[in-house]
Scaffold this active site. Structure first.
Site, PDB file in Angstrom:
ATOM      1  CD  GLU A  96       5.072  -3.928  -3.786  1.00  0.00           C
ATOM      2  OE1 GLU A  96       5.408  -2.778  -4.137  1.00  0.00           O
ATOM      3  OE2 GLU A  96       4.091  -4.523  -4.217  1.00  0.00           O
TER       4      GLU A  96
ATOM      5  CB  CYS B  73       3.488  -0.075  -6.711  1.00  0.00           C
ATOM      6  SG  CYS B  73       3.629  -1.812  -6.837  1.00  0.00           S
TER       7      CYS B  73
ATOM      8  N   GLY C  18       0.839  -1.197   0.000  1.00  0.00           N
ATOM      9  CA  GLY C  18       0.000   0.000   0.000  1.00  0.00           C
ATOM     10  C   GLY C  18       0.870   1.241   0.000  1.00  0.00           C
ATOM     11  CB  SER C  19      -0.030   4.751   0.637  1.00  0.00           C
ATOM     12  OG  SER C  19      -0.362   4.777   2.012  1.00  0.00           O
TER      13      SER C  19
ATOM     14  N   GLY D 289       2.228   2.544   5.203  1.00  0.00           N
ATOM     15  CA  GLY D 289       3.310   1.585   5.429  1.00  0.00           C
ATOM     16  C   GLY D 289       4.174   1.984   6.620  1.00  0.00           C
TER      17      GLY D 289
HETATM   18  C1  UN1 Z   1       1.802  -3.568  -7.862  1.00  0.00           C
HETATM   19  O1  UN1 Z   1       1.546  -2.648  -8.624  1.00  0.00           O
HETATM   20  O2  UN1 Z   1       1.504  -3.518  -6.647  1.00  0.00           O
HETATM   21  O3  UN1 Z   1       5.468  -5.790 -12.006  1.00  0.00           O
HETATM   22  C2  UN1 Z   1       2.442  -4.820  -8.288  1.00  0.00           C
HETATM   23  C3  UN1 Z   1       4.263  -5.555 -12.135  1.00  0.00           C
HETATM   24  C4  UN1 Z   1       3.301  -6.549 -11.559  1.00  0.00           C
HETATM   25  C5  UN1 Z   1       3.131  -6.295 -10.120  1.00  0.00           C
HETATM   26  C6  UN1 Z   1       2.710  -4.908  -9.759  1.00  0.00           C
HETATM   27  N1  UN1 Z   1       3.814  -7.881 -11.772  1.00  0.00           N
HETATM   28  O4  UN1 Z   1       3.828  -4.561 -12.691  1.00  0.00           O
END
Ligand code: UN1
Length: 508
Positions: free
Chosen positions: A264, A298, A242-243, A247
């Site tokens: 993450e 992300c 999350g953000s 986090g």
């Molecule tokens: C995410 O955006 O939280 O590498 C994960 C990627 C994907 C995972 C993204 N396999 O874009």
């Protein structure tokens, strides 16, 4: 082609208009707040899920913890059978699951299917892993002593996931944790509760067939439910996606009870394009990275550092590519960009662009919300002034906004690229081995992921996934990320008839 109807998708997955959001293999009659699932394409309600109260959480925890007592003793390859079955079910239901992701979260159909494919892939990976939870044998300094390292299950693991990968993030954690002998408590994003209910239905089937109820558990709720998990000393590991601000709170709360986290968090991913790059590859990779999932991965590409000689053609190529992107219903096959996830996300997009212009940015294409139902915006490219005078680009805005910077040298590009607080994914486009290797060297990219001649998003599950600095340092998914879900035990066995002490110490 128009996708199948909402009703057909929900029916295929066994989801009614009102669902319970608590499950330990059996659905609980939960008593928490009701959460509405909104379709971001229309703004309409898809269904409702009743979240968990604190006593629901306690009941789910108790069932999980009872299961852990036996699960940790089941041989790992047999634990793998549960995950293998889950993988089979995911294959069988790939289409409706992928379409549900599009309905509830807004990513296009092929990306929804891709997300389910990531779940299938991680199940396969975890099944193989269930026969490879290796420990080391280490040379002991003492005669007739054996020194080994072994790995044991950790306990009940909390998995708190974000809206943007409403199923796959759970699977990267849960499939691995399950073969490691842990049991899982999943708190999904309240923006995507139906995705979690659909996955739990399949988990229930797999668990029933493998006498494993209580391995995969669901606890739908808001931040309060996440807080119960963070503060619960019986949970040795909290994996949070999350953000960065949330986090930080999770890290603090779990650390204060000396628990472990796998974090993450946000990224602010950049691509360096050098003069000798293949322009066609760079344009496609940047367009997918910046516009794919409406800029809500992300790993989305947010910053491009183009060397002066290629900057003009690259900018033109990107603007031309953006004109061809069809925006609309994510379940229509020709659509390449769906809506943002919520009204709040649209506001954040607008406010970031206002700041970008105030700070000297020039909008080259896009730049506005689209006037229709749902939460649609135009994908946007901003020509940016110098990186150190453009602080909006230091922030992660979860939207399809791309900032273009012009640089003279690779060294300048690397310095600007690394100047932000996040450190998830990065890439370089070049045909020069020396430039590529410089980017991958210790003075190159400071991110957890660094790619050459491909974009920042779309990582495969086989690698460890995660990033450095404010991204949180956690690693999920492939490689040896499994070690984060187990406890390491160092064992020395004396099989001799004497008791020599280490370091040559004499005593008694
Ligand atoms: C995410 O955006 O939280 O590498 C994960 C990627 C994907 C995972 C993204 N396999 O874009």
């Amino acid at each position: 082609m128009i996708g199948r109807s909402e009703a057909t998708i929900l029916e295929q997955l066994g989801i009614g208009p009102d669902s319970q959001g608590g499950c330990d293999g059996q659905w609980l009659d939960t008593a928490g707040d009701q959460i509405e699932s909104i379709n971001p394409t229309t703004g309409a309600v898809i269904g409702r899920v009743r979240g968990c109260s604190h006593s629901d959480y306690e009941a789910i925890f108790a069932a999980a913890s009872r299961r852990f007592a036996s699960w940790r003793m089941r041989p790992a390859p047999q634990r793998g059978l549960l995950v293998r079955r889950l993988g089979e079910l995911l294959r069988e239901y790939k289409e409706p699951l992928g379409e549900l992701i599009s309905l509830e979260m807004g990513k296009i159909r092929s990306e929804g299917l891709g997300e389910v494919q990531e779940m299938i892939d991680i199940c396969d990976f975890a099944v193989g892993l269930s026969r490879q939870l290796y420990g080391l044998t280490i040379a002991s300094e003492r005669p007739q002593h054996r020194l080994i390292e072994q790995w044991h299950p950790l306990g009940p693991v909390a998995i708190i996931t974000a809206f943007n990968f409403p199923m796959a993030v759970w699977s990267w954690n849960a499939a691995i944790a399950a073969v490691c002998g842990d049991v899982c408590l999943w708190k999904p994003s309240p923006q995507t509760p139906l995705c979690s209910v659909a996955v739990q239905h399949l988990c229930n089937r797999a668990m029933a067939e493998h006498d494993a109820a209580g391995v995969f558990n669901l606890c739908v709720g808001g931040s309060e439910a996440g807080g119960w998990m963070c503060d619960d000393r019986r949970i040795p590991l909290v994996s949070f996606t999350g953000s960065i601000p949330i986090g930080r709170q999770v890290a603090g709360r779990v650390a204060s009870r000396l628990g472990r986290t796998i974090l993450e968090l946000g990224g602010n991913n950049g691509i360096i394009v050098l003069d000798d790059a293949r322009l066609d590859l760079a344009v496609r990779a940047i367009a997918f990275g910046a516009v794919g999932t409406s800029g809500q991965r992300c790993t989305s590409t947010r910053r491009v550092f183009a060397q002066r000689g290629i900057s003009g053609p690259l900018t033109e190529g990107l603007i031309a590519a953006y004109q061809t992107i069809e925006i609309g219903d994510p379940l229509v096959d020709t659509t390449l960009m769906g809506p943002l996830a919520s009204r709040v996300a649209v506001t954040a997009y607008q406010s970031a662009l206002r700041t970008a212009v105030e700070q000297g940015g020039e909008i080259l294409t896009g730049g506005r919300a689209i006037d229709r139902n749902g939460f649609f915006v135009a994908p946007t490219i901003v020509r940016a002034p110098a990186h150190d005078r453009f602080s909006i680009a230091w922030e992660e805005t979860f939207a399809p906004i791309l900032y273009l910077f012009e640089v003279d040298t690779l060294n300048r590009a690397i310095a600007d690229h690394n100047a932000v607080s996040q450190g998830l994914s990065s890439a370089i486009f070049t045909e020069s081995m020396r430039s590529a290797e410089t980017f991958l060297s210790a003075r190159g990219s400071d991110c957890g992921i660094a790619n050459v001649n491909l974009g920042t998003s779309g990582a495969e599950i086989g690698g460890a996934f995660g990033g450095e600095k404010d991204t949180g340092g956690g690693r999920e998914s492939g490689s040896d990320a499994w070690k984060g879900y187990m406890r390491r035990q160092t064992c020395t066995v004396n099989w001799g008839g004497d008791l020599p002490l280490a370091q040559g110490i004499e005593f008694l």
